[in-house]
Design an enzyme around this catalytic site. Structure first.
Site, PDB file in Angstrom:
ATOM      1  CG  ASP A  73      62.238  50.997  56.399  1.00 32.79           C
ATOM      2  OD1 ASP A  73      61.543  50.046  55.720  1.00 32.79           O
ATOM      3  OD2 ASP A  73      63.345  50.538  56.592  1.00 32.79           O
ATOM      4  CG  ASP A  75      64.274  48.717  60.417  1.00 29.30           C
ATOM      5  OD1 ASP A  75      62.959  49.179  60.435  1.00 29.30           O
ATOM      6  OD2 ASP A  75      64.570  47.978  59.702  1.00 29.30           O
ATOM      7  CG  ASP A 151      69.807  39.672  55.784  1.00 29.47           C
ATOM      8  OD1 ASP A 151      70.266  40.494  56.361  1.00 29.47           O
ATOM      9  OD2 ASP A 151      68.991  39.933  54.750  1.00 29.47           O
TER      10      ASP A 151
HETATM   11  P1  ATP Z   1      65.459  48.042  52.756  1.00 28.45           P
HETATM   12  O1  ATP Z   1      66.106  49.135  52.385  1.00 28.45           O
HETATM   13  O2  ATP Z   1      64.662  47.207  51.870  1.00 28.45           O
HETATM   14  O3  ATP Z   1      64.463  48.302  54.038  1.00 28.45           O
HETATM   15  P2  ATP Z   1      66.683  46.392  55.036  1.00 28.45           P
HETATM   16  O4  ATP Z   1      68.158  45.792  55.274  1.00 28.45           O
HETATM   17  O5  ATP Z   1      66.283  47.386  56.038  1.00 28.45           O
HETATM   18  O6  ATP Z   1      66.714  46.958  53.751  1.00 28.45           O
HETATM   19  P3  ATP Z   1      64.382  45.166  56.062  1.00 28.45           P
HETATM   20  O7  ATP Z   1      63.642  44.291  55.467  1.00 28.45           O
HETATM   21  O8  ATP Z   1      63.895  46.340  56.567  1.00 28.45           O
HETATM   22  O9  ATP Z   1      65.787  45.331  55.296  1.00 28.45           O
HETATM   23  O10 ATP Z   1      64.987  44.323  57.450  1.00 28.45           O
HETATM   24  C1  ATP Z   1      65.731  44.991  58.508  1.00 28.45           C
HETATM   25  C2  ATP Z   1      66.837  44.392  58.907  1.00 28.45           C
HETATM   26  O11 ATP Z   1      66.579  43.338  59.690  1.00 28.45           O
HETATM   27  C3  ATP Z   1      67.961  43.922  57.784  1.00 28.45           C
HETATM   28  O12 ATP Z   1      68.867  44.786  57.642  1.00 28.45           O
HETATM   29  C4  ATP Z   1      68.538  42.583  58.584  1.00 28.45           C
HETATM   30  O13 ATP Z   1      69.520  42.812  59.311  1.00 28.45           O
HETATM   31  C5  ATP Z   1      67.316  42.188  59.146  1.00 28.45           C
HETATM   32  N1  ATP Z   1      66.703  40.893  58.387  1.00 28.45           N
HETATM   33  C6  ATP Z   1      65.315  41.201  57.629  1.00 28.45           C
HETATM   34  N2  ATP Z   1      65.150  40.415  57.080  1.00 28.45           N
HETATM   35  C7  ATP Z   1      66.140  39.207  57.484  1.00 28.45           C
HETATM   36  C8  ATP Z   1      65.886  37.898  57.034  1.00 28.45           C
HETATM   37  N3  ATP Z   1      65.114  37.312  56.333  1.00 28.45           N
HETATM   38  N4  ATP Z   1      66.960  37.255  57.592  1.00 28.45           N
HETATM   39  C9  ATP Z   1      67.867  37.704  58.363  1.00 28.45           C
HETATM   40  N5  ATP Z   1      68.078  38.864  58.871  1.00 28.45           N
HETATM   41  C10 ATP Z   1      66.830  39.661  58.274  1.00 28.45           C
HETATM   42 MG    MG Z   2      64.459  48.600  56.116  1.00 25.58          MG
END
Ligand code: ATP
Ligand code: MG
Length: 443
Positions: A73, A75, A151
């Site tokens: 996805d 963001d 994170d």
């Molecule tokens: P995925 O490929 O699983 O979507 P992602 O890194 O995009 O991985 P998401 O859960 O979609 O993870 O979250 C988007 C972004 O928001 C992360 O990359 C991170 O920067 C931030 N984020 C999400 N959850 C947390 C958390 N629990 N603590 C700190 N930052 C977070």
């Molecule tokens: Mg994501």
């Protein structure tokens, strides 16, 4: 292998919590091309930018694009408030209270737009509970504030639509190039703020083949008990991501390694010392991974049913010994174990119903004749339950005969199936073979 051009520059990593200038990686020095960004995400970025706001692709999308993967996805992060975002897009919905976000809908695709957040320092004590957990996160800030609340360094890069550069405050680009997962800031504080980050570390390490930084590992080993404070519904979401991303088997091994499984599946953990149970659970994880890679549908009910199978089976046996008929004994055992499970990781009702179906069909596979066999064959959960049966046989927990019989039956035409089933003698089939390995999957 070099993933992308990366020039080491002056260290931009903070000292004493003070942000220094970020490293700006210009378009000519990184591999992110707009061709690889989904059209709706580009639309959102451009429209925000044209309206005078800062707009960046952020998080997992930037990380995955740098790794040459297609992001799951996209963001977006911006300095526009959720309300301002909402004014720019008709297809926008504002969601969340704890963390207010704008969702921009494009058919089935949603682009999530978050406003830059400020960090949670001592000034914002009211946003934490006594163990340091963040309760609310709606203090808006600027990009240099936002970065510190992310994170891992690999998740904290911003792709700036204004000039197509990458903004890197935390050395994330270098960590991605070295496949290193490093938590931003003080490990313990960051895990206390949100213990789910421990599960995220395991998920990203398994999915991306990254190595978890030494400090980060040590902190997980010490702070696992904090997971007990996380609402079961949130853990369900996270467990789904852990097990349905195509790396369930590796994630499961890592959860065991970090001794986190007991905060998620305590009843299952108690049985994993038994090698047959451990093998069965491993096969279930592997089968899920195979299906995800082949783009076949997966249901969380299958893995939850597998994790709880030995406890349910043992409780059923105990109930039968106490004088209950088998079907009643199984239902009572299922109720008890599901009720205990949802205190840790919740499971929506539609999945617990499927789990019960999968479990109760196991005994019914012994019947190969007449109406009973028909009812099994035409049961809506036949496929999942049959795959479950074959995995049990592969693990050596039950004989292979029934798995073979139902496999062969499915290969026949409906007329032939009718003939075979009517030719069988009523009653459960006697076992002729000892447990032996065979193929299986889940559906
Ligand atoms: P995925 O490929 O699983 O979507 P992602 O890194 O995009 O991985 P998401 O859960 O979609 O993870 O979250 C988007 C972004 O928001 C992360 O990359 C991170 O920067 C931030 N984020 C999400 N959850 C947390 C958390 N629990 N603590 C700190 N930052 C977070
Ligand atoms: Mg994501």
């Amino acid at each position: 292998m070099k993933l992308f051009k990366f020039k080491r520059r002056k260290n931009s990593i903070i000292e004493d919590g003070v942000a220094r200038d970020p490293v700006i990686i210009p378009r000519s020095e990184h591999g992110i091309s707009r061709k690889n960004i989904d059209e709706p995400a580009l639309k959102v970025l451009y429209r925000l930018h044209k309206a005078g706001y800062q707009a960046c692709l952020v998080g997992g999308a930037v990380r995955d694009l740098l790794l040459g993967r297609h992001p799951k996805d996209f963001d977006v992060a911006t300095d526009a408030t959720p309300e301002e975002v909402s004014e720019l897009f008709r297809n926008c919905r504002l969601i969340g209270r704890r963390f207010r976000l704008a969702h921009i809908h494009f058919g089935r695709q949603i682009i999530e737009v978050a406003t830059f957040r400020a960090p949670h320092g001592e000034l914002h004590e009211e946003h934490h509970d006594e163990s340091g957990r963040i309760l609310r996160d709606n203090v808006y800030g600027e990009i240099h504030d936002d970065v510190w609340r992310r994170d891992f360094t690999a998740n904290a890069l911003y792709y700036n639509i204004a000039d197509f550069s990458i903004i890197d405050y935390v050395g994330g680009a270098e960590d991605i190039a070295n496949k290193r997962l490093r938590l931003i800031g003080d490990q313990e504080t960051r895990y206390r703020e949100d213990p789910v980050r421990m599960l995220r570390a395991i998920r990203f390490a398994s999915k991306l083949g990254f190595t978890i930084d030494e400090n980060c590992r040590q902190a997980i080993l010490e702070l696992g008990p904090l997971l007990a404070e996380i609402p079961p519904a949130r853990l369900f979401e996270e467990v789904l991501k852990l097990f349905h991303s195509g790396h369930a088997e590796e994630s499961f091994v890592a959860l065991q390694h970090y001794d986190l499984l007991k905060y998620l599946f305590p009843d299952a953990v108690r049985e994993l010392g038994d090698s047959t149970t451990a093998e069965f659970v491993r096969l279930a994880m592997q089968s899920t991974d195979d299906r995800v890679r082949l783009d076949k549908p997966v249901t969380p009910a299958f893995l939850f049913a597998a994790l709880l199978w030995t406890p349910v089976r043992k409780q059923t046996e105990a109930n039968v010994e106490a004088g209950m008929p088998h079907a009643v004994a199984l239902q009572k055992a299922a109720t008890k174990l599901v009720a205990n499970q949802v205190r840790y990781v919740s499971i929506p009702k539609r999945f617990t119903t499927t789990m019960r179906d999968i479990w109760s069909l196991q005994a019914r596979f012994r019947f190969h004749a007449g109406r009973r066999a028909y009812a099994v064959l035409h049961h809506p959960k036949f496929r999942a339950a049959y795959d479950f049966l074959c995995l049990r046989a592969n693990a050596g927990e039950t004989a292979i005969d029934d798995c073979r019989w139902w496999t062969e039956l499915q290969e026949k035409s409906p007329e032939q199936q009718k003939k075979i089933i009517s030719a069988q003698k009523p009653g459960p089939r006697k076992r002729r073979h000892k447990p032996k390995k065979d193929k299986g999957g889940q559906r």
